[in-house]
Design an enzyme around this catalytic site. Structure first.
Site, short mmCIF file in Angstrom:
data_model
loop_
_atom_site.label_atom_id
_atom_site.label_comp_id
_atom_site.label_asym_id
_atom_site.label_seq_id
_atom_site.Cartn_x
_atom_site.Cartn_y
_atom_site.Cartn_z
CG HIS A 3 76.34 -26.27 42.93
ND1 HIS A 3 75.29 -26.91 42.31
CD2 HIS A 3 76.36 -25.00 42.44
CE1 HIS A 3 74.71 -26.06 41.49
NE2 HIS A 3 75.33 -24.90 41.54
CB CYS B 202 73.06 -23.71 43.42
SG CYS B 202 72.71 -23.06 41.79
CG ASN C 75 74.32 -24.96 37.94
OD1 ASN C 75 73.62 -25.66 38.65
ND2 ASN C 75 74.74 -23.75 38.29
O1 UT7 Z 1 75.10 -22.27 40.44
C1 UT7 Z 1 74.83 -21.02 40.99
C2 UT7 Z 1 76.06 -20.29 41.19
N1 UT7 Z 1 76.63 -19.93 39.91
C3 UT7 Z 1 77.93 -20.04 39.71
O2 UT7 Z 1 78.63 -20.54 40.55
C4 UT7 Z 1 78.52 -19.46 38.43
C5 UT7 Z 1 79.74 -18.64 38.74
N2 UT7 Z 1 80.27 -17.95 37.58
C6 UT7 Z 1 80.82 -18.59 36.54
O3 UT7 Z 1 80.82 -19.79 36.45
C7 UT7 Z 1 81.51 -17.77 35.47
O4 UT7 Z 1 81.61 -16.43 35.92
C8 UT7 Z 1 80.79 -17.78 34.08
C9 UT7 Z 1 80.94 -19.17 33.46
C10 UT7 Z 1 79.33 -17.45 34.24
C11 UT7 Z 1 81.45 -16.79 33.16
O5 UT7 Z 1 82.82 -17.05 33.05
P1 UT7 Z 1 83.91 -15.90 33.26
O6 UT7 Z 1 85.21 -16.50 33.05
O7 UT7 Z 1 83.64 -15.25 34.59
O8 UT7 Z 1 83.60 -14.93 32.06
P2 UT7 Z 1 83.22 -13.38 32.11
O9 UT7 Z 1 81.80 -13.19 32.54
O10 UT7 Z 1 84.29 -12.61 32.82
O11 UT7 Z 1 83.35 -13.03 30.59
C12 UT7 Z 1 84.62 -13.05 29.91
C13 UT7 Z 1 84.37 -12.76 28.45
C14 UT7 Z 1 83.45 -11.56 28.21
O12 UT7 Z 1 83.88 -10.93 27.05
P3 UT7 Z 1 84.75 -9.57 27.12
O13 UT7 Z 1 83.91 -8.59 27.89
O14 UT7 Z 1 86.02 -9.96 27.83
O15 UT7 Z 1 84.94 -9.22 25.70
C15 UT7 Z 1 82.12 -12.20 27.95
O16 UT7 Z 1 81.28 -11.41 27.15
O17 UT7 Z 1 83.71 -13.90 27.86
C16 UT7 Z 1 82.53 -13.46 27.21
N3 UT7 Z 1 81.54 -14.53 27.30
C17 UT7 Z 1 81.45 -15.48 26.37
N4 UT7 Z 1 82.13 -15.73 25.24
C18 UT7 Z 1 81.78 -16.81 24.53
C19 UT7 Z 1 80.63 -14.74 28.28
N5 UT7 Z 1 79.91 -15.83 27.98
C20 UT7 Z 1 80.41 -16.32 26.82
C21 UT7 Z 1 80.09 -17.43 26.02
N6 UT7 Z 1 80.80 -17.65 24.89
N7 UT7 Z 1 79.12 -18.31 26.36
#
Ligand code: UT7
Length: 340
Positions: free
Chosen positions: A256, A116, A286
Site C-alpha cells: 500500500h 486502504c 495515497n
Molecule cells: O493509508 C492509510 C494509513 N495511513 C498511513 O499509513 C499514514 C501513516 N502516517 C504517516 O504517514 C505520517 O504519520 C504522516 C505523514 C501523516 C505525518 O508524518 P509524521 O512524521 O508522523 O509527522 P507528525 O504528525 O509527527 O508531525 C511532525 C511535525 C508536527 O509539528 P510539531 O508539532 O513537531 O511542531 C506537525 O505539525 O510536522 C508537522 N506537520 C507538517 N509540517 C509541514 C504535519 N504535517 C505537516 C505538513 N507540512 N504537511
C-alpha cells in the site's frame, strides 16, 4: 483433484488528469515540498475536478480499459466488487453504478469498505467466487476519490491523499496460477485513530457537523504509521513462511502506498530488497483502495507468468493483511488475449 484458482487475467489503472503538486499545496496550507517529500515521498497527486464526476466515473474508465485489454464484453461480467471509502452516495453501492454505466446488464455487484485494505478484502472475496466455480468473470475494482473527503485546510492530511484506482479481471485457472493464499486482519479499536466522524448513523449530518468540519478524514498519523509497519510486516512474514517463500523466490512485493518511510521500514524489517518493491507513491500519493491495482497496472509490463507476488496493505478500521498471487501471464503482452 486439480484446484480451481482465481487467476488475474488483466489489470487496468486510471488517475484523473488534474495534477496537484507539493508546490500547489504549499500555497494552500503551511507546508513545503521539502517537508512533504522527506516525510512521505510524495511529489504530486491527481485530483478529479470535473463537476458532476465521482468515484464511479473513475471506476468506469478503469473497467472500460480492463474490458478492452482482456477482450471482454460488458455483458460477460458476472460479478463486480468495488473497494472504496468514497462511494458516490451512501447507497446504493458504487459497484452497481459502475455496472450500469459500462452496460454490464447481466452482472451484479457490491462495495467493500475496508479503507486502504479494501482491495485485499475485495480480491480475496472475488477469488472465492471463482475458486468455488460459481462465476467465471469477476472484476475487482479498488478506487477512491479522496479529494471528496480531504480537508484542504488541514496540512496533516491534505498532502497525503490523491484520487484514482485500478482493477483486475479474475478468471478460473487449473494451472495453479492466481490467488494462492491470503491473510486478512482487523482491529476495530484502531477506529479512533483513523475515521470520518460525521454523516453516519452515529453522528448524522447537521449544521453543526458541517460547521465543525467533521465530514473530512481524520487521522492521528503516528499510531497509524507504527501499526502499518507492524501489520504489513507480520502478515507478509506469516504468508511467506506458510507458503515456503523466501526473499529470493518472491519477485515482487506490492505495498500500500501510504508513506515512503513505511515502505522503507517494511523493506528493512524483512531485509527485502527495495528493487523488488513496487513504488509509485511519488506521483499519485495515497489513493486508499486504489494503490495496489494502480501499482500492478504501472508495473504490468515487468510481470512474468509464474511470478510470486505479495500484496500488502494497512488502513482504517484498522484493517490489514497480505495476499500471495502467482501471476498468470507475461505482462509485456498486455493481458491474456488468446482465449479458448
Ligand atoms: O493509508 C492509510 C494509513 N495511513 C498511513 O499509513 C499514514 C501513516 N502516517 C504517516 O504517514 C505520517 O504519520 C504522516 C505523514 C501523516 C505525518 O508524518 P509524521 O512524521 O508522523 O509527522 P507528525 O504528525 O509527527 O508531525 C511532525 C511535525 C508536527 O509539528 P510539531 O508539532 O513537531 O511542531 C506537525 O505539525 O510536522 C508537522 N506537520 C507538517 N509540517 C509541514 C504535519 N504535517 C505537516 C505538513 N507540512 N504537511
Amino acid at each position: 483433484m486439480t484446484k480451481l484458482r482465481a487467476a488475474i487475467t488483466g489489470v487496468a489503472g486510471y488517475v484523473p488528469e488534474h495534477v496537484l503538486t507539493n508546490e500547489d499545496l504549499a500555497k494552500m496550507v503551511d507546508t513545503s515540498d521539502e517537508w512533504i517529500t522527506s516525510r512521505t515521498g510524495i511529489k504530486e497527486r491527481h485530483i478529479l475536478k470535473t463537476p458532476g464526476k465521482a468515484t464511479s466515473d473513475m471506476g468506469v474508465e478503469i473497467v472500460q480499459r480492463l474490458l478492452e485489454k482482456t477482450n471482454t464484453q460488458a455483458e460477460e461480467i458476472e460479478l463486480l466488487i468495488c473497494a472504496t471509502v468514497t462511494a458516490d452516495m451512501k447507497f446504493p453501492d458504487t459497484a452497481n453504478t459502475i455496472l450500469d454505466k459500462v452496460g454490464a446488464k447481466n452482472g451484479f455487484g457490491f462495495d467493500i469498505n475496508a479503507a486502504c485494505s479494501g482491495f485485499l478484502y475485495a480480491l480475496t472475496t472475488g477469488a472465492k467466487f471463482v475458486e468455488t466455480g460459481t462465476y467465471k468473470k469477476v472484476i475487482v475494482v479498488g478506487v477512491d476519490m479522496m479529494s471528496s473527503i480531504v480537508d484542504y485546510t488541514d496540512r496533516t492530511t491534505c498532502v497525503i491523499f490523491g484520487d484514482g484506482g485500478g482493477a483486475v479481471m479474475l478468471e478460473p485457472n487449473t494451472e495453479n496460477l492466481g490467488v494462492i493464499d491470503s491473510i486478512l486482519k482487523a482491529d476495530g479499536a484502531g477506529r479512533h485513530f483513523l475515521h470520518l466522524k460525521a454523516g453516519g448513523s452515529l453522528m448524522p449530518t447537521s449544521e453543526e457537523t458541517v460547521k465543525n468540519r467533521l465530514h473530512f478524514a481524520y487521522q492521528e498519523g503516528k499510531p497509524v504509521f507504527k501499526a502499518a509497519v507492524t501489520g504489513m510486516t507480520s502478515t507478509l512474514r506469516e504468508l511467506m513462511e506458510r507458503n515456503q517463500l523466501t526473499n529470493d523466490t518472491v519477485e515482487w512485493i506490492v505495498p500500500h502506498q501510504a508513506n515512503m518511510r513505511i515502505i522503507n521500514s517494511v523493506s528493512e524489517m524483512l531485509d527485502f530488497p527495495m528493487e523488488k518493491i513496487m513504488v509509485n507513491i511519488y506521483k499519485y500519493g495515497n489513493t486508499t483502495a486504489g494503490t495496489l491495482p494502480l501499482c500492478l497496472s504501472d508495473y504490468e509490463n515487468q510481470l512474468k507468468k509464474g511470478d510470486d507476488i505479495l500484496l500488502t496493505a494497512f488502513g482504517g478500521g484498522f484493517t490489514w493483511g497480505s495476499i500471495y498471487i502467482k501471476w498468470a501471464y507475461d505482462g509485456s503482452q498486455g493481458s491474456i488475449l488468446n482465449r479458448n
